[in-house]
Design a protein around this motif. Structure first.
Motif, PDB file in Angstrom:
ATOM      1  N   MET A   1      23.428 -17.236 -12.842  1.00 37.62           N
ATOM      2  CA  MET A   1      22.765 -16.208 -13.623  1.00 37.62           C
ATOM      3  C   MET A   1      23.422 -16.119 -14.991  1.00 37.62           C
ATOM      4  SD  MET A   1      20.217 -14.093 -13.340  1.00 37.62           S
ATOM      5  CE  MET A   1      20.003 -13.859 -11.564  1.00 37.62           C
ATOM      6  N   ALA A   2      22.607 -15.901 -16.024  1.00 34.64           N
ATOM      7  CA  ALA A   2      23.136 -15.734 -17.379  1.00 34.64           C
ATOM      8  C   ALA A   2      24.032 -14.497 -17.436  1.00 34.64           C
ATOM      9  CB  ALA A   2      21.983 -15.605 -18.371  1.00 34.64           C
ATOM     10  N   SER A   3      24.909 -14.467 -18.433  1.00 38.72           N
ATOM     11  CA  SER A   3      25.871 -13.364 -18.538  1.00 38.72           C
ATOM     12  C   SER A   3      25.190 -12.024 -18.765  1.00 38.72           C
ATOM     13  CB  SER A   3      26.881 -13.662 -19.653  1.00 38.72           C
ATOM     14  OG  SER A   3      26.213 -13.954 -20.876  1.00 38.72           O
ATOM     15  N   GLN A   4      24.066 -12.019 -19.519  1.00 40.85           N
ATOM     16  CA  GLN A   4      23.270 -10.803 -19.741  1.00 40.85           C
ATOM     17  C   GLN A   4      21.795 -11.153 -19.515  1.00 40.85           C
ATOM     18  OE1 GLN A   4      24.108  -8.945 -23.554  1.00 40.85           O
ATOM     19  NE2 GLN A   4      26.183  -9.789 -23.551  1.00 40.85           N
ATOM     20  N   PRO A   5      21.352 -11.246 -18.270  1.00 39.11           N
ATOM     21  CA  PRO A   5      20.008 -11.758 -17.975  1.00 39.11           C
ATOM     22  C   PRO A   5      18.907 -11.059 -18.762  1.00 39.11           C
ATOM     23  CG  PRO A   5      21.262 -11.428 -15.960  1.00 39.11           C
ATOM     24  CD  PRO A   5      22.073 -10.832 -17.065  1.00 39.11           C
ATOM     25  N   GLY A   6      18.037 -11.881 -19.372  1.00 38.12           N
ATOM     26  CA  GLY A   6      16.916 -11.347 -20.136  1.00 38.12           C
ATOM     27  C   GLY A   6      15.671 -11.231 -19.273  1.00 38.12           C
ATOM     28  N   ILE A   7      14.556 -10.882 -19.912  1.00 35.36           N
ATOM     29  CA  ILE A   7      13.301 -10.754 -19.172  1.00 35.36           C
ATOM     30  C   ILE A   7      12.849 -12.132 -18.687  1.00 35.36           C
ATOM     31  CG2 ILE A   7      12.590  -8.656 -20.386  1.00 35.36           C
ATOM     32  CD1 ILE A   7      10.722 -10.439 -22.079  1.00 35.36           C
ATOM     33  N   LEU A   8      12.141 -12.142 -17.579  1.00 34.91           N
ATOM     34  CA  LEU A   8      11.631 -13.378 -16.957  1.00 34.91           C
ATOM     35  C   LEU A   8      12.750 -14.358 -16.614  1.00 34.91           C
ATOM     36  CD1 LEU A   8       8.374 -14.126 -18.994  1.00 34.91           C
ATOM     37  CD2 LEU A   8       8.586 -13.078 -16.742  1.00 34.91           C
ATOM     38  N   THR A   9      13.899 -13.813 -16.259  1.00 29.78           N
ATOM     39  CA  THR A   9      14.998 -14.668 -15.793  1.00 29.78           C
ATOM     40  C   THR A   9      14.727 -15.138 -14.364  1.00 29.78           C
ATOM     41  OG1 THR A   9      16.713 -13.736 -17.204  1.00 29.78           O
ATOM     42  CG2 THR A   9      17.426 -14.664 -15.114  1.00 29.78           C
ATOM     43  N   GLU A  10      14.303 -14.213 -13.536  1.00 31.23           N
ATOM     44  CA  GLU A  10      14.091 -14.498 -12.115  1.00 31.23           C
ATOM     45  C   GLU A  10      12.781 -15.251 -11.907  1.00 31.23           C
ATOM     46  OE1 GLU A  10      13.122 -11.552  -8.589  1.00 31.23           O
ATOM     47  OE2 GLU A  10      15.258 -11.420  -9.102  1.00 31.23           O
ATOM     48  N   TRP A  11      12.814 -16.229 -11.007  1.00 31.07           N
ATOM     49  CA  TRP A  11      11.601 -16.975 -10.667  1.00 31.07           C
ATOM     50  C   TRP A  11      10.684 -16.085  -9.842  1.00 31.07           C
ATOM     51  CZ3 TRP A  11      10.427 -22.090 -12.029  1.00 31.07           C
ATOM     52  CH2 TRP A  11      11.425 -22.740 -12.764  1.00 31.07           C
ATOM     53  N   PRO A  12       9.370 -16.196 -10.023  1.00 36.18           N
ATOM     54  CA  PRO A  12       8.429 -15.286  -9.340  1.00 36.18           C
ATOM     55  C   PRO A  12       8.576 -15.281  -7.830  1.00 36.18           C
ATOM     56  CG  PRO A  12       7.301 -16.564 -11.038  1.00 36.18           C
ATOM     57  CD  PRO A  12       8.679 -17.128 -10.920  1.00 36.18           C
ATOM     58  N   TRP A  13       8.926 -16.410  -7.252  1.00 40.69           N
ATOM     59  CA  TRP A  13       9.000 -16.519  -5.793  1.00 40.69           C
ATOM     60  C   TRP A  13      10.442 -16.463  -5.276  1.00 40.69           C
ATOM     61  CZ3 TRP A  13       6.323 -20.221  -8.798  1.00 40.69           C
ATOM     62  CH2 TRP A  13       7.102 -21.245  -9.294  1.00 40.69           C
ATOM     63  N   GLN A  14      11.365 -16.030  -6.114  1.00 35.45           N
ATOM     64  CA  GLN A  14      12.783 -16.048  -5.730  1.00 35.45           C
ATOM     65  C   GLN A  14      13.049 -15.226  -4.473  1.00 35.45           C
ATOM     66  OE1 GLN A  14      15.594 -15.734  -8.982  1.00 35.45           O
ATOM     67  NE2 GLN A  14      17.032 -14.578  -7.724  1.00 35.45           N
ATOM     68  N   ARG A  15      12.378 -14.091  -4.346  1.00 43.48           N
ATOM     69  CA  ARG A  15      12.626 -13.203  -3.209  1.00 43.48           C
ATOM     70  C   ARG A  15      12.065 -13.756  -1.895  1.00 43.48           C
ATOM     71  NH1 ARG A  15      14.481  -8.420  -5.416  1.00 43.48           N
ATOM     72  NH2 ARG A  15      14.026  -8.174  -7.641  1.00 43.48           N
ATOM     73  N   LEU A  16      11.279 -14.806  -1.976  1.00 40.51           N
ATOM     74  CA  LEU A  16      10.748 -15.415  -0.757  1.00 40.51           C
ATOM     75  C   LEU A  16      11.773 -16.289  -0.053  1.00 40.51           C
ATOM     76  CD1 LEU A  16       7.152 -16.444  -1.914  1.00 40.51           C
ATOM     77  CD2 LEU A  16       7.815 -14.454  -0.548  1.00 40.51           C
ATOM     78  N   GLY A  17      12.858 -16.639  -0.755  1.00 37.18           N
ATOM     79  CA  GLY A  17      13.907 -17.446  -0.155  1.00 37.18           C
ATOM     80  C   GLY A  17      13.396 -18.804   0.283  1.00 37.18           C
ATOM     81  N   SER A  18      13.721 -19.180   1.517  1.00 37.74           N
ATOM     82  CA  SER A  18      13.333 -20.502   2.016  1.00 37.74           C
ATOM     83  C   SER A  18      11.837 -20.627   2.274  1.00 37.74           C
ATOM     84  CB  SER A  18      14.102 -20.809   3.314  1.00 37.74           C
ATOM     85  OG  SER A  18      13.847 -19.819   4.290  1.00 37.74           O
TER      86      SER A  18
END
Length: 626
Positions: A1-18
């Motif tokens: 993760m970036a030191s100060q995460p900006g907008i749209l840092t997280e991938w849309p499906w990140q919370r889906l995991g595997s």
């Protein structure tokens, strides 16, 4: 993760995991449906090629990962010597996100842009336009975009995530926040969209361009130099047209130089080329293969274990080995790998580590556990082990430790076979039995007065029984033939503490188990029994009301470098006693073999392990199944 995460840092499906790959299912199903349900003249065969193309991209990336890890472990042409650790593997485990993103955009484009449907296989004009636009437009814009990403505002919010990896692996090239990937995709889409809109696009130009980007990205981040010097000698302007791994490596170590995408030309023009680029290239291309001080010789276990190797899937290798049901989908690759191991007759380098001033390497025999029990395979396995010992001797190694089944009594008498064949060996062969015994002894709960010893007879089993009897702890066995063998093996004086457990087996709460413990014997244990293995393989955990310890192992010291994979089923930064024993022999300068019937001092090697920073695995590692 970036030191100060900006907008749209997280991938849309990140919370889906595997389960994130399920995102692709609707697109893939729709592409198949459009072929099956529509009439011949309405079918778009271009869309059906997207999923196979995505799979080939992932295979391409994986081949680069395996090649890079193999080459950097051996040391030849390695660029940066610093370590890769688990945090980097975890951070880069989502490398397939960018493949999914490209697939989704390709599916959407193929469905919504009329001119993108039913592309021809080949058009020369579109191919030339793609190359020209990349060289003139994409490279130029990327250079300035990249420089902008190094401005403190964008760097802290986005690009610092990529630069968290100073020592790069091929797949480091695509580890960026979601927003940054969107910017790159739209940039690389310029040649593709242009050819689509001008009706010059073709399947070949699309595949070529995306594969070219993948290839060059992986090449620039592979951490070993592979572009031969004669290419630059034959065509000197090439240094301005194509970058090298060492050229881009400087960008990750110096940060403010060598911004170019694939063409150093722009760094030369705008004065951002690192002045040490040529020197680092010369140094890396001439770097010889590394000579190890200690070699640990292991082998494959199950057919699926190829994916757990450090040269396999990095995410799997970074976790203790367990069988995953979905690996059956990989059976064609698994079968192919099994066939290769039957043909390939040499060890291969799996891993390198550094401890203090010692250079450590792990080599693997390309044989599976089941092959070690086949009588007709033993000669070839012994020949491979012998060749590995002689190769370690030629390379100047001090110690070679035998892991897993490479030291089986029925195979080579715990390594004694090789010592008899080569009595003048300088490299010391270590089977690690003494430290394995020491670890088991210190795993037994304080206050224990009796233990049950169960499993096939072995050097470690007899040594354990002898050590326990000397300490006044009663050693029970289930069968009379085992009872007689133990008494004969450890001598009359110590044998007074060997007992035959029949009626009171349920009273013994500590079982020391080796290979051969069956389910019927397992069920004789009372609730809360602690199973402590003295073998290199885990017993099957079939009792939910009992506790199971790890196989003999210790936690490694913090100064052990380049640890980014797990040793078989052991937790992170935990190493088997057999492997540690070889390292201790080199650290202490013990110029003796430990193989055959020879046992090293148990107390001496235990004290040495603690002195050098190894320490017992905490009790929490023994788990109770729910």
């Amino acid at each position: 993760m970036a030191s100060q995460p900006g907008i749209l840092t997280e991938w849309p499906w990140q919370r889906l995991g595997s389960y994130k790959h399920l995102v692709m299912v609707p697109f893939a199903v729709h592409s198949v449906y459009s072929i099956v349900a529509k009439e011949e003249e309405e079918r778009d065969y271009t869309r059906i090629l997207i999923l196979p193309f995505l799979l080939t991209r992932m295979l391409h990336d994986q081949l680069w990962i395996s090649l890079s890890r193999y080459r950097t472990a051996r040391g030849a042409n390695r660029i940066v010597d610093k370590s890769i650790e688990f945090d980097q593997v975890d951070r880069e485990s989502n490398w397939d996100d960018q493949v999914m993103l490209s697939g989704i955009i390709l599916y959407i484009g193929a469905s919504t842009i009329e001119k993108a449907k039913n592309l021809p296989w080949w058009r020369m004009d579109g191919f030339i336009i793609t190359i020209l636009l990349h060289v003139s437009v994409v490279e130029f814009i990327y250079y300035w975009l990249h420089r902008a990403l190094h401005h403190h505002f964008l760097y802290s919010r986005y690009h610092s995530h990529h630069h968290s990896s100073i020592v790069t692996e091929p797949i480091t090239s695509v580890i960026h926040p979601f927003a940054e990937h969107l910017a790159y995709f739209f940039l690389f889409a310029i040649p593709l969209l242009t050819t689509v809109l001008t009706k010059t696009a073709s399947v070949t130009s699309f595949v070529f361009y995306v594969t070219f980007i993948d290839f060059m990205n992986n090449l620039g981040h592979c951490n070993f130099e592979l572009i031969p010097k004669w290419l630059f000698s034959a065509f000197p302007p090439l240094k301005y047209i194509i970058y090298t791994p060492s050229f881009h490596s400087l960008h990750h170590t110096q940060f403010r130089t060598n911004y170019a995408l694939f063409m150093p030309f722009y760094d030369y023009i705008y004065g951002t080329m690192d002045k040490s680029s040529d020197t680092l290239y010369e140094t890396s291309i001439k770097r010889p293969e590394e000579s190890p001080d200690v070699v640990h010789l292991t082998h494959l276990t199950t057919p699926e274990s190829i994916y757990h190797l450090r040269l396999g899937f990095a995410r799997f290798a970074s976790k203790p080995y367990t069988y995953e049901w979905y690996l059956w989908l990989m059976w064609p690759v698994t079968l192919w790998s099994v066939m290769i191991t039957w043909i390939y007759g040499r060890t291969f380098t799996v891993e390198r580590n550094v401890l203090q001033n010692l250079k450590l390497q792990t080599w693997a025999i390309p044989k599976y556990s089941i092959q070690y029990f086949l009588q007709w395979q033993r000669e070839s396995i012994n020949n491979m082990i012998e060749d590995a010992i002689l190769e370690a001797e030629r390379k100047g190694a001090k110690v070679l430790s035998l892991g897993l089944l490479n030291q089986e009594d029925e195979l080579n008498k715990n390594g004694e076979l090789y010592i008899k064949r080569y009595p003048q060996l300088k490299v010391k062969v270590v089977d690690g039995s003494s430290l394995a015994v020491a670890v088991v002894l210190h795993s037994i709960p304080v206050g224990t007065t009796q233990v049950l010893l169960r499993g096939n007879p072995s050097k470690v089993a007899y040594s354990l029984a002898f050590a326990l009897c000397q300490r006044g702890i009663k050693v029970a066995t289930l069968y009379e033939n085992e009872y007689n063998k133990l008494k004969l093996a450890i001598g009359a004086e110590a044998a007074t503490n060997i007992v035959l457990a029949k009626s009171y087996v349920h009273d013994i709460k500590t079982w020391l188990v080796g290979d051969g413990l069956n389910k019927e014997e397992h069920m004789k244990a009372s609730k809360g029994t602690l199973f402590i293995p003295f073998t290199q393989f885990l017993p099957q955990k079939i009792r939910g009301d009992c506790f199971y310890h790890n196989t003999p192992a210790m936690v490694t010291p913090k100064n052990l470098e380049n640890v980014d994979s797990c040793e078989n089923w052991l937790p992170r930064r935990v190493m088997s006693a057999w492997r540690i024993a070889g390292i201790l022999h080199a650290l202490e300068g013990w110029n003796v073999h430990e193989c055959g019937n020879t046992m090293f001092s148990i107390e001496k090697i235990w004290e040495a392990s603690l002195r050098h920073g190894f320490h017992p695995v905490v009790v929490a590692s023994s788990t109770q199944k729910s």
